[in-house]
Design an enzyme around this catalytic site. Structure first.
Site, PDB file in Angstrom:
ATOM      1  N   ASN A 112     -11.078  -2.327  -5.952  1.00 43.78           N
ATOM      2  CA  ASN A 112     -10.377  -1.398  -6.834  1.00 43.78           C
ATOM      3  C   ASN A 112     -10.491  -0.731  -8.185  1.00 43.78           C
ATOM      4  OD1 ASN A 112      -6.858  -2.875  -5.539  1.00 43.78           O
ATOM      5  ND2 ASN A 112      -7.898  -1.148  -5.299  1.00 43.78           N
ATOM      6  N   ASP A 152       1.086  -1.207  -0.233  1.00 43.12           N
ATOM      7  CA  ASP A 152      -0.189  -0.322   0.058  1.00 43.12           C
ATOM      8  C   ASP A 152       0.788   0.983  -0.183  1.00 43.12           C
ATOM      9  OD1 ASP A 152      -2.029   1.612  -0.403  1.00 43.12           O
ATOM     10  OD2 ASP A 152      -2.672   0.722   1.994  1.00 43.12           O
TER      11      ASP A 152
HETATM   12  C1  IPE Z   1      -5.181  -2.611  -0.281  1.00 44.05           C
HETATM   13  O1  IPE Z   1      -5.526  -1.152  -0.434  1.00 44.05           O
HETATM   14  C2  IPE Z   1      -5.197  -3.340  -2.224  1.00 44.05           C
HETATM   15  C3  IPE Z   1      -3.807  -3.256  -2.118  1.00 44.05           C
HETATM   16  C4  IPE Z   1      -2.473  -3.337  -1.416  1.00 44.05           C
HETATM   17  C5  IPE Z   1      -3.805  -4.762  -3.718  1.00 44.05           C
HETATM   18  P1  IPE Z   1      -6.188  -0.224  -0.926  1.00 44.05           P
HETATM   19  O2  IPE Z   1      -5.612   1.087  -1.099  1.00 44.05           O
HETATM   20  O3  IPE Z   1      -7.072  -0.460  -2.069  1.00 44.05           O
HETATM   21  O4  IPE Z   1      -7.580  -0.753   0.263  1.00 44.05           O
HETATM   22  P2  IPE Z   1      -7.803   0.455   1.344  1.00 44.05           P
HETATM   23  O5  IPE Z   1      -8.779   1.137  -0.242  1.00 44.05           O
HETATM   24  O6  IPE Z   1      -7.177   2.032   1.388  1.00 44.05           O
HETATM   25  O7  IPE Z   1      -8.737  -0.593   2.595  1.00 44.05           O
HETATM   26  C1  IPE Z   2      -1.265   0.105  -3.605  1.00 46.38           C
HETATM   27  O1  IPE Z   2      -1.394   1.135  -3.593  1.00 46.38           O
HETATM   28  C2  IPE Z   2      -1.536  -0.508  -4.860  1.00 46.38           C
HETATM   29  C3  IPE Z   2      -2.495  -1.026  -5.301  1.00 46.38           C
HETATM   30  C4  IPE Z   2      -3.781  -0.960  -4.252  1.00 46.38           C
HETATM   31  C5  IPE Z   2      -3.076  -1.315  -6.801  1.00 46.38           C
HETATM   32  P1  IPE Z   2      -2.208   2.850  -3.379  1.00 46.38           P
HETATM   33  O2  IPE Z   2      -2.084   3.184  -4.668  1.00 46.38           O
HETATM   34  O3  IPE Z   2      -3.229   1.869  -3.263  1.00 46.38           O
HETATM   35  O4  IPE Z   2      -1.505   3.757  -2.639  1.00 46.38           O
HETATM   36  P2  IPE Z   2      -2.400   4.729  -2.001  1.00 46.38           P
HETATM   37  O5  IPE Z   2      -2.917   4.322  -0.432  1.00 46.38           O
HETATM   38  O6  IPE Z   2      -2.968   5.630  -2.673  1.00 46.38           O
HETATM   39  O7  IPE Z   2      -1.671   5.539  -1.312  1.00 46.38           O
HETATM   40 MG    MG Z   3      -3.848   2.569  -0.856  1.00 46.18          MG
END
Ligand code: IPE
Ligand code: IPE
Ligand code: MG
Length: 248
Positions: free
Chosen positions: A76, A28
């Site tokens: 996502n 994340d």
């Molecule tokens: C979890 O991260 C999913 C992945 C790392 C693929 P998200 O960024 O989607 O999760 P939330 O929305 O903060 O819970």
């Molecule tokens: C994790 O990084 C990657 C995926 C969920 C695919 P994020 O895209 O969730 O990054 P933040 O949480 O918005 O910083």
């Molecule tokens: Mg995230």
């Protein structure tokens, strides 16, 4: 270079006699990492994919059997289409570009999640990666892509219910082990350690069934900053926990 050459104190950061068998990483913070640099989110995702190379390599060098990374959740899809498309392209690129190295390092690639629900080019890259690495035994690299823990459990329940309704399965035969055989992780050990980067302390639908007795380590670093040292520190923290599994 192996992790022991790159990080000479690897042995003291993590006790190599008590390693987790299966590590899960919720990668994340790519977006926040990019934002803090005044860059678009896509830049963060690209930097995030670059991290995988070292972490997968270190996993094998240390002798950890399975690494699961959460790369794309079923939730996502709610993101803007361009970002979703970018994430799909990055997976495809990664799989074709890294495959020779992965084969060389004895890595077997598998996937968890709804493969039929992603585009044809993604499916093709997945099939290619699985096929090219199917005879490797050193490390299993499981990419959770279009993955949701609840959906996985529901699907398993449906498959078992269908067998019961058809009269080929007796409800009493549905044990925890039998149930696990219907999950995407069939054949893999339960998660011992789940690491989430970027400070968020939640599962976000990651491996709900498999993490029943996992240890959780939450680190502040955004995923693109998560290097081998951070990985070793998280493993070291896991090793200082007292796991009881409900016993004394
Ligand atoms: C979890 O991260 C999913 C992945 C790392 C693929 P998200 O960024 O989607 O999760 P939330 O929305 O903060 O819970
Ligand atoms: C994790 O990084 C990657 C995926 C969920 C695919 P994020 O895209 O969730 O990054 P933040 O949480 O918005 O910083
Ligand atoms: Mg995230």
């Amino acid at each position: 270079l192996s992790i022991f050459e790159k990080v000479p104190e690897a042995g003291s950061l993590a006790d190599l006699s008590t390693l987790p068998r299966h590590v899960g990483i919720i990668m994340d913070g790519n977006g926040r990492w990019a934002k803090s640099r005044g860059m678009p989110r896509a830049y963060g995702h690209r930097a995030g994919v670059e991290r995988l190379h070292d972490i997968v390599k270190a996993t094998g060098d240390l002798g950890i059997e399975v690494l699961t990374v959460y790369a794309f959740s079923t939730e996502n899809w709610k993101r803007p289409a361009a970002e979703v498309e970018g994430l799909m392209k990055l997976l495809i690129e990664f799989l074709y570009r890294e495959i020779d190295q992965l084969v060389e390092n004895g890595v077997r690639i598998v996937f968890s999640g709804d493969e039929a629900g992603v585009g044809e080019t993604v499916q093709k890259a997945m099939a290619y990666a699985k096929d090219r690495t199917k005879d490797n035994h050193r490390t299993t690299f499981n990419v959770a892509f279009n993955y949701g823990g609840r959906q996985e459990i529901l699907l398993a329940a449906k498959k078992l219910a269908a067998q019961a309704a058809a009269g080929t399965l007796c409800p009493e035969e549905i044990t925890a082990e039998r149930f696990a055989e219907e999950l995407d992780t069939a054949g893999l050990p339960d998660l011992d350690l789940v690491i989430r980067t970027s400070g968020e302390q939640r599962l976000s639908n990651f491996m709900l069934y498999q993490s029943a007795y996992a240890e959780f380590v939450f680190v502040k670093e955004h995923w693109p900053d998560f290097d081998e040292r951070a990985y070793l520190r998280a493993i070291g923290e896991f090793q200082r926990r007292g796991r009881r599994f409900g016993g004394l």
